[in-house]
Design a protein around this motif. Structure first.
Motif, PDB file in Angstrom:
ATOM      1  N   LEU A   1     -27.296  24.972 -19.766  1.00 47.37           N
ATOM      2  CA  LEU A   1     -26.028  25.297 -20.412  1.00 47.37           C
ATOM      3  C   LEU A   1     -24.947  24.308 -20.008  1.00 47.37           C
ATOM      4  O   LEU A   1     -24.771  24.027 -18.813  1.00 47.37           O
ATOM      5  CB  LEU A   1     -25.590  26.718 -20.025  1.00 47.37           C
ATOM      6  N   ILE A   2     -24.235  23.785 -20.998  1.00 46.20           N
ATOM      7  CA  ILE A   2     -22.990  23.069 -20.756  1.00 46.20           C
ATOM      8  C   ILE A   2     -21.918  23.741 -21.607  1.00 46.20           C
ATOM      9  O   ILE A   2     -22.201  24.234 -22.704  1.00 46.20           O
ATOM     10  CB  ILE A   2     -23.076  21.565 -21.085  1.00 46.20           C
ATOM     11  N   ALA A   3     -20.711  23.810 -21.073  1.00 46.79           N
ATOM     12  CA  ALA A   3     -19.608  24.466 -21.775  1.00 46.79           C
ATOM     13  C   ALA A   3     -18.331  23.684 -21.520  1.00 46.79           C
ATOM     14  O   ALA A   3     -18.024  23.327 -20.374  1.00 46.79           O
ATOM     15  CB  ALA A   3     -19.459  25.909 -21.310  1.00 46.79           C
ATOM     16  N   TYR A   4     -17.603  23.416 -22.572  1.00 45.74           N
ATOM     17  CA  TYR A   4     -16.321  22.713 -22.439  1.00 45.74           C
ATOM     18  C   TYR A   4     -15.397  23.165 -23.556  1.00 45.74           C
ATOM     19  O   TYR A   4     -15.817  23.752 -24.555  1.00 45.74           O
ATOM     20  CB  TYR A   4     -16.516  21.193 -22.470  1.00 45.74           C
ATOM     21  N   GLU A   5     -14.111  22.902 -23.367  1.00 52.63           N
ATOM     22  CA  GLU A   5     -13.124  23.267 -24.381  1.00 52.63           C
ATOM     23  C   GLU A   5     -12.333  22.035 -24.797  1.00 52.63           C
ATOM     24  O   GLU A   5     -12.091  21.121 -23.997  1.00 52.63           O
ATOM     25  CB  GLU A   5     -12.176  24.345 -23.858  1.00 52.63           C
ATOM     26  N   LEU A   6     -11.944  22.024 -26.046  1.00 56.68           N
ATOM     27  CA  LEU A   6     -11.140  20.949 -26.612  1.00 56.68           C
ATOM     28  C   LEU A   6      -9.747  21.497 -26.869  1.00 56.68           C
ATOM     29  O   LEU A   6      -9.555  22.372 -27.720  1.00 56.68           O
ATOM     30  CB  LEU A   6     -11.756  20.448 -27.914  1.00 56.68           C
ATOM     31  N   ALA A   7      -8.786  20.990 -26.107  1.00 55.49           N
ATOM     32  CA  ALA A   7      -7.390  21.399 -26.242  1.00 55.49           C
ATOM     33  C   ALA A   7      -6.586  20.190 -26.679  1.00 55.49           C
ATOM     34  O   ALA A   7      -6.273  19.316 -25.861  1.00 55.49           O
ATOM     35  CB  ALA A   7      -6.855  21.949 -24.929  1.00 55.49           C
ATOM     36  N   GLY A   8      -6.285  20.124 -27.973  1.00 51.41           N
ATOM     37  CA  GLY A   8      -5.613  18.941 -28.490  1.00 51.41           C
ATOM     38  C   GLY A   8      -6.539  17.743 -28.427  1.00 51.41           C
ATOM     39  O   GLY A   8      -7.637  17.752 -28.974  1.00 51.41           O
ATOM     40  N   LYS A   9      -6.133  16.705 -27.732  1.00 54.69           N
ATOM     41  CA  LYS A   9      -6.943  15.498 -27.566  1.00 54.69           C
ATOM     42  C   LYS A   9      -7.564  15.409 -26.179  1.00 54.69           C
ATOM     43  O   LYS A   9      -8.022  14.341 -25.771  1.00 54.69           O
ATOM     44  CB  LYS A   9      -6.088  14.265 -27.842  1.00 54.69           C
ATOM     45  N   ARG A  10      -7.595  16.516 -25.466  1.00 55.45           N
ATOM     46  CA  ARG A  10      -8.154  16.537 -24.121  1.00 55.45           C
ATOM     47  C   ARG A  10      -9.353  17.474 -24.080  1.00 55.45           C
ATOM     48  O   ARG A  10      -9.466  18.416 -24.874  1.00 55.45           O
ATOM     49  CB  ARG A  10      -7.097  16.972 -23.111  1.00 55.45           C
TER      50      ARG A  10
END
Length: 579
Positions: free
Chosen positions: A270-279
């Motif tokens: 499992l990999i998990a990440y979030e995209l907040a704007g351009k970051r």
């Protein structure tokens, strides 16, 4: 967040015309002096701001004073706008806010929706086994092929705080023997020979598959898990307005999917990440804090989040715990519409030992103009960024559904990292559209479902069907409305002191025209009995008039919200579903 559907109508409006029984004194329009002169107030504030700027110099902090004056001016203009929205009624004293008018007509619209559902249920029952066969065929084919497999719709329940302000359920399942949902738009129209009438516009979306229960979320989307376990690439997008249940539905998948994934692959990465704007931020860092990671383009053209933490789960519970931990770290903030609104796109990618991949994307919610009325400056900037990425995502999914040769996935960071879901021939993609049933959210619900229709490869939904809805008014009572039989029965029950005989053809209207002297012949020429009968008829008429007056007041009673702007001012921390 701002809507991804640019043509969605989110501004207050509506037809204003007087109700026949509404007195001017009850809803009188404010006098011109009572309505704030926005132009004059703004001009005065601008002059004060200019004066502050002239007196200030760079050495004495003039820039800070100028910015403070501009902030005061913005706050004042917003306050005047809100006050004007609430107090500026039309000359007949009716609200011009179409959301408020829907709620004010809750009784008639909810009655029309109930009658529509009863007709649909009766038609489905008559369809019999043929309808059941069609329903099986409609759901059984989901997941076939490498195209966009299906678009599902989950309608969350109406919340108690929404029901308390008069909201009614405006979303119904489609015909029981087919797919689809129907959205009921309460509006007012002008019809020939009828004048202004209330009408329900039934918007049918037959191309989508409704999901009615929590258990149905996984049972309908289970084929994505099975295909991933078989080595294919499955992707699920959860899309809809803020507060519509996207994260709730995502968590339902997190609870049920790990058992089948681990059973099929033995272990899951499992990999998990979030995209907040351009970051981009890692959601599984070991230090407990989110760590920013960077997106890099590989030689193959695919975009990867470089430096994300990969966890290998050997059991279903380990995978479930890791998914819950990643979800809890996601960026959220309180808004007027949703106390825990997600302000980023979250990507959860689970890779099986055999190479199959299941990716679940919990998208940030979109909002209309009314929902963003109380947003801060930072929240408005977030809304613009999310709006741009959602528009790019919709364009990519629609292009894939049409079988276009080119999918414009480079338009945003979100679509870049999900390139394989749009371009790989063996990928399987589904969209879960989450919508709100509240009538004040109708514009956002229609926007979401119209986008869903495009994602199925259709250019536009079917034309809506208008149905005029009426509500039975107050039926006048009293002696003047009695027929001959009712009059004879009433007279026989009166103690007049003398026997009374009413002609068989005489009704209540006729007897009310007689004086006490003319009523005496009906009572064996007893004048005293005639006077008693005369008085009893007048008492019965007054009692009926009082009942009619109370019925008219009850008929006009109902929710009277001042403005739909107040709906997005504060949201409960833990909304409760209405039972």
């Amino acid at each position: 967040m701002a809507s991804i559907d640019a043509h969605a109508d989110a501004e207050p409006g509506g037809v204003a015309a007087p109700d026949r029984d509404t007195a001017q004194s009850e809803n009188a329009s404010p006098s011109p002096a009572a309505v704030p002169d926005i132009a004059a107030a703004c001009a005065s504030e601008i002059a004060d701001t200019a004066g502050t700027a002239d007196k200030s110099t760079p050495d004495d902090g003039g820039e800070a004073e100028r910015q403070a004056a501009l902030d005061r001016f913005g706050a004042m203009k917003k306050g005047l706008f809100e006050q004007n929205m609430i107090t500026n009624q039309t000359v007949v004293g009716e609200s011009t806010d179409k959301r408020v008018r829907r709620i004010e007509s809750t009784r008639v619209f909810s009655k029309g929706v109930a009658e529509y559902r009863a007709r649909i249920a009766a038609g489905a029952g008559a369809a019999g086994a043929t309808g059941a066969t069609r329903a099986t065929r409609a759901t059984g084919g989901a997941g076939a092929g490498g195209e966009l497999s299906s678009v599902f719709v989950r309608v969350r329940p109406l919340f108690e705080h929404e029901a308390e302000r008069g909201e009614w359920d405006c979303v119904s399942p489609g015909r029981m023997d087919t797919r689809g949902v129907v959205v009921h738009e309460g509006c007012e129209k002008v019809k020939p020979n009828l004048g202004r009438v209330k009408a329900l516009r039934h918007h049918a979306f037959d191309q989508v598959q409704p999901i009615g229960t929590d258990e149905g979320v996984y049972s309908e989307l289970r084929y994505l898990v099975r295909e991933a376990a078989a080595g294919r690439r499955s992707t699920l997008f959860c899309y809809g307005m803020t507060g519509s249940g996207k994260t709730y539905s995502t968590n339902l998948m997190f609870e049920a999917a790990p058992e089948e994934l681990v059973a099929a692959g033995g272990s899951v990465e499992l990999i998990a990440y979030e995209l907040a704007g351009k970051r981009c931020f890692d959601l599984l860092g070991g230090d407990g804090d989110k760590r920013e990671v960077h997106l890099r383009v590989a030689e193959s053209g695919a975009t990867h989040a470089l430096g994300t933490t990969a966890r290998v789960a050997a059991s279903a519970q380990e995978l479930r715990d890791s998914l819950g931990e990643a979800s809890a770290r996601r960026e959220t903030a309180a808004t007027g519409t949703n106390a825990s609104s997600s302000r980023s796109h979250a990507v959860y990618q689970m890779t099986m030992h055999g190479g199959g991949t299941l990716t679940i994307i919990d998208l940030a919610g979109n909002e209309g103009t009314i929902e963003t009325a109380y947003h801060t400056k930072d929240q408005m900037r977030e809304a613009a960024e999310i709006n741009s990425s959602l528009m790019a995502l919709r364009t990519c999914l629609a292009a894939r559904a049409r079988g276009a040769a080119y999918v414009p996935y480079r338009e945003s960071l979100l679509t870049r990292v999900l390139r394989d879901a749009f371009t790989m021939e063996d990928s399987l993609t589904a969209v879960l559209c989450c919508v709100s049933p509240a009538c004040s959210h109708l514009e956002r619900t229609l926007s979401t479902l119209r986008s869903a229709v495009q994602l199925t490869g259709q250019t536009r939904p079917a034309a809506p069907v208008d149905e005029v809805v009426r509500e039975a008014g107050v039926v006048k009572g009293g002696p003047s409305t009695w027929d001959a039989e009712a009059l004879a029965t009433w007279v026989s029950q009166q103690d007049l002191g003398a026997p009374a005989a009413v002609p068989e053809e005489m009704n209540g209207r006729q007897i009310m025209k007689l004086t006490a002297a003319r009523l005496a012949p009906l009572c064996n020429n007893d004048k005293a009995a005639g006077k008693v009968l005369f008085d009893a008829l007048r008492v019965a008429a007054k009692e009926a008039a009082a009942r009619d007056r109370e019925a008219r007041l009850a008929f006009k009673a109902g929710p009277k919200p001042g403005s739909s702007l107040s709906f997005s001012k504060a949201a409960p921390a833990k909304p409760v579903a209405r039972r």
